[in-house]
Design a protein around this motif. Structure first.
Motif, mmCIF file in Angstrom:
data_model
loop_
_atom_site.group_PDB
_atom_site.id
_atom_site.type_symbol
_atom_site.label_atom_id
_atom_site.label_comp_id
_atom_site.label_asym_id
_atom_site.label_seq_id
_atom_site.Cartn_x
_atom_site.Cartn_y
_atom_site.Cartn_z
ATOM 1 N N ASP A 11 0.860 -1.184 0.000
ATOM 2 C CA ASP A 11 0.000 0.000 0.000
ATOM 3 C C ASP A 11 0.899 1.237 0.000
ATOM 4 N N PHE A 12 1.128 1.771 -1.193
ATOM 5 C CA PHE A 12 2.077 2.877 -1.307
ATOM 6 C C PHE A 12 1.443 4.228 -0.988
ATOM 7 N N VAL A 13 0.138 4.222 -0.728
ATOM 8 C CA VAL A 13 -0.513 5.459 -0.289
ATOM 9 C C VAL A 13 -0.290 5.648 1.214
ATOM 10 N N ARG A 14 -0.469 4.562 1.967
ATOM 11 C CA ARG A 14 -0.244 4.658 3.417
ATOM 12 C C ARG A 14 1.234 4.610 3.790
ATOM 13 N N ALA A 15 2.054 4.124 2.877
ATOM 14 C CA ALA A 15 3.466 3.904 3.200
ATOM 15 C C ALA A 15 4.087 5.177 3.747
ATOM 16 N N GLY A 16 4.754 5.067 4.880
ATOM 17 C CA GLY A 16 5.394 6.231 5.498
ATOM 18 C C GLY A 16 4.583 6.823 6.634
ATOM 19 N N GLU A 17 3.329 6.402 6.767
ATOM 20 C CA GLU A 17 2.490 6.978 7.826
ATOM 21 C C GLU A 17 2.967 6.577 9.218
ATOM 22 N N VAL A 18 3.376 5.323 9.354
ATOM 23 C CA VAL A 18 3.801 4.863 10.680
ATOM 24 C C VAL A 18 5.078 5.578 11.098
ATOM 25 N N HIS A 53 8.377 -5.862 0.707
ATOM 26 C CA HIS A 53 8.805 -7.259 0.666
ATOM 27 C C HIS A 53 7.928 -8.221 1.464
ATOM 28 N N ALA A 54 7.224 -7.720 2.488
ATOM 29 C CA ALA A 54 6.690 -8.659 3.478
ATOM 30 C C ALA A 54 5.167 -8.641 3.583
ATOM 31 N N ASP A 55 4.503 -7.956 2.686
ATOM 32 C CA ASP A 55 3.043 -7.834 2.762
ATOM 33 C C ASP A 55 2.598 -7.245 4.103
ATOM 34 N N THR A 96 7.432 -3.476 -9.804
ATOM 35 C CA THR A 96 6.502 -2.398 -9.418
ATOM 36 C C THR A 96 7.157 -1.465 -8.402
ATOM 37 N N ALA A 97 7.748 -2.041 -7.379
ATOM 38 C CA ALA A 97 8.375 -1.226 -6.335
ATOM 39 C C ALA A 97 9.503 -0.389 -6.922
ATOM 40 N N GLY A 103 13.512 0.008 -3.796
ATOM 41 C CA GLY A 103 14.331 -1.129 -4.199
ATOM 42 C C GLY A 103 15.743 -0.737 -4.594
ATOM 43 N N GLY A 104 16.257 0.339 -3.985
ATOM 44 C CA GLY A 104 17.620 0.771 -4.285
ATOM 45 C C GLY A 104 18.674 -0.053 -3.554
ATOM 46 N N GLY A 105 18.219 -0.954 -2.704
ATOM 47 C CA GLY A 105 19.170 -1.793 -1.992
ATOM 48 C C GLY A 105 19.887 -1.078 -0.857
#
Lengths: 141, 417
Positions: A11-18, A53-55, A96-97, A103-105
């Motif tokens: 979920d790339f919309v919520r990503a970063g909220e935490v 990576h981990a769902d 996709t990521a 995914g820059g490692g």
């Protein structure tokens, strides 16, 4: 003081909220700016790892005057080769990521670089738990 | 003036009806309604001017000087027009009527802030290549960004470009030149900035990197523009005498500074919400491959300042068109470049900290959460705080004033304290 959060996979919309919420807490509690910066980078990277990576997974943040301990626990695929994963630039992120600029490692290498202690408990097929410790007056950026 | 005493925005109390419009829109939750009137918490105000823009009763005003107060106060008065001023007038093709009109209004001389912006651009270009500021360098011409970083993003303080603003440089430079030209003592020369925004006024009052401002006054574009319009008739509308080039004038539009600096690996954002997101991203380490970050609180840049009169996008379009007719910039000599660097390092602000003691701060945070969880979460503002969370914070930190939640009248603030 303890706070718990859920991270949602892919979920790339919520990503970063935490990590945003954790940053707000750190600022409200008045930890030193240099420590907040390191905590911001490590929590953001760890959260993104879970998204990509981990769902998803769970985050438990414990705050004390001496240290902040952040536990990121997922039931994802686990890390097959931890040595490789700790190398800068190595990634198993999906196309996709990568297209979204991830995914820059640099995830785990940055987490190690900016944390004062890092424990990785991982098992293929079971999941990964990162325990990140950040201390005021810890390592310098 | 002492930083703790100065409030950049003040309330015209008879105009305020306590409607909560400003409180709901304040990006730093710096406004409360107390006794039916808005109150600005000075230590949280970043002077962005959003409250001035949204107040339907025009009760919020910026602390600026009036033209009558500054004209005639000094033996020799220099107007320092912000670039945004040029875009305010529908009837002109060039900036000549603006520059000449300012003389007609009573200024002895006009010195373009754009000229100083070109020098700051060149210095920034050099800084990027050879300086010691960690990249990405964060531009500081927008005083709102400076204030916001101190309050909400103190870990980014080392990234700030520690140069004086073009406004401040223009004052130092023009005074020096005028003193040489007229033989007057520097203190007999008044430097007056014509400002598009309240933050510029705030920045000379509680300057963050400069110990003492070289400006003697700040008047608003909103006051100057109609007076200029009235004296412009008959002034030849042709680019004539030496002016700054498009690089310096372009600073008024978001992205103009990065263009003038010549750094293409940049991130440019404008508007409070966007700039907060960019600062979050910078804090999270997401912009580590970027060299320059240019942020402005107003959209699309200074032309959108709260003290302007023209629609920001129309002003920007007009300015762009005007810039096409510009010649190359005319170098002005003797800029005091050795005086460009800040002489003090900004310290982090502790405004958001709940308590000096970490353990007590944690206790307070838990109490705030418990109280906020018991509230309806509608953020209606009827209690005088912008959100239920802010109400809870005010109650627990002792900022409360006995207001009650209309939905939970059994939860008066004083009981929670």
């Amino acid at each position: 003081m303890v706070r718990e959060y859920t991270v949602y996979g892919n979920d790339f919309v919520r990503a970063g909220e935490v990590s945003g919420k954790i940053k707000t807490i750190l600022k409200g509690l008045g930890y030193p700016p240099e420590m907040i910066r390191r905590a911001a980078i490590t929590t953001y990277e760890a959260e993104m790892n879970m998204v990509i990576h981990a769902d998803g997974g769970r985050v438990r943040a414990s705050f004390s005057p001496e240290e902040v301990v952040l536990v990121f626990a997922d039931q994802g695929p686990g890390i097959a080769d931890l040595n490789l994963a700790m190398q800068a630039g190595w990634s198993t992120a999906s196309e996709t990521a990568r297209q979204l600029g991830f995914g820059g490692g640099m995830g785990l290498p940055n987490i190690r670089r900016y944390s004062d202690a890092l424990d990785i408990d991982t098992k293929v097929g079971t999941g990964t738990t990162l325990t990140i410790t950040i201390r005021p007056g810890g390592r310098n950026l | 003036m002492n930083q703790e005493e100065y409030v950049p925005i003040y309330l015209n109390i008879s105009q305020c009806v306590g409607c909560t419009a400003c409180m709901q829109r304040c990006p730093t939750e710096a406004i409360r309604i107390r006794g039916g009137k808005a109150a600005v918490m000075r230590e949280r105000c970043v002077a962005c001017g959003e409250c001035i823009r949204v107040c339907p009763h025009h009760a919020m005003e910026a602390r600026v000087d009036r033209l009558d107060q500054v004209l005639g106060k000094y033996k020799y008065t220099i107007a320092l027009p912000a670039q945004a001023l040029y875009g305010q007038f529908p009837g002109i093709k060039t900036r000549s009527p603006v520059l000449e009109g300012l003389r007609r209004m009573g200024f002895d001389e006009v010195f373009e802030v754009a000229t100083a912006a070109e020098v700051v651009s060149a210095a920034t270009h050099y800084e990027l290549a050879h300086g010691s500021i960690p990249h990405p360098i964060l531009t500081t011409v927008c005083p709102v960004v400076l204030r916001l970083v101190r309050i909400r993003f103190p870990s980014l303080l080392p990234h700030l470009l520690n140069y004086r603003s073009p406004m401040e440089m223009a004052a130092r430079w023009s005074r020096q030149l005028a003193s040489r030209k007229t033989g007057l003592a520097p203190e007999d020369i008044g430097c007056v900035y014509i400002s598009p925004c309240p933050a510029k006024c705030a920045s000379i009052q509680d300057s963050i990197g400069t110990l003492k401002t070289a400006l003697n006054g700040i008047v608003s574009v909103a006051e100057v523009a109609p007076r200029l319009q009235a004296v412009m008739d008959g002034i030849e509308d042709e680019e004539s005498f030496p002016h700054s080039g498009a690089a310096g004038v372009g600073w008024a539009i978001s992205g103009g500074q990065a263009a003038a600096v010549g750094e293409s690996n940049n991130v440019v954002a404008s508007g409070m919400e966007n700039l907060i997101r960019i600062l979050e991203a910078l804090e999270d380490g997401k912009l580590s491959s970027v060299e320059l970050v240019e942020l402005s609180a107003c959209t699309p840049g200074c032309v959108g300042g709260a003290l302007t009169v023209e629609n920001p996008f129309i002003a920007a379009a007009r300015l762009r068109k005007m810039m096409q007719g510009f010649g190359p910039s005319v170098p002005v000599s003797d800029c005091p470049v050795e005086d460009m660097r800040w002489e003090k390092t900004p310290a982090p602000s502790q405004v958001l900290r709940l308590d000096e003691d970490l353990s007590r701060a944690m206790e307070k945070m838990d109490r705030i959460r418990a109280l906020a969880d018991s509230l309806p979460g509608m953020n209606c503002g009827a209690c005088g705080a912008p959100s239920c969370k802010a109400f809870a914070e005010d109650a627990v930190t002792g900022r409360g004033h006995g207001a009650r939640c209309v939905f939970r009248p059994d939860t008066p603030e004083h009981e929670v304290l």
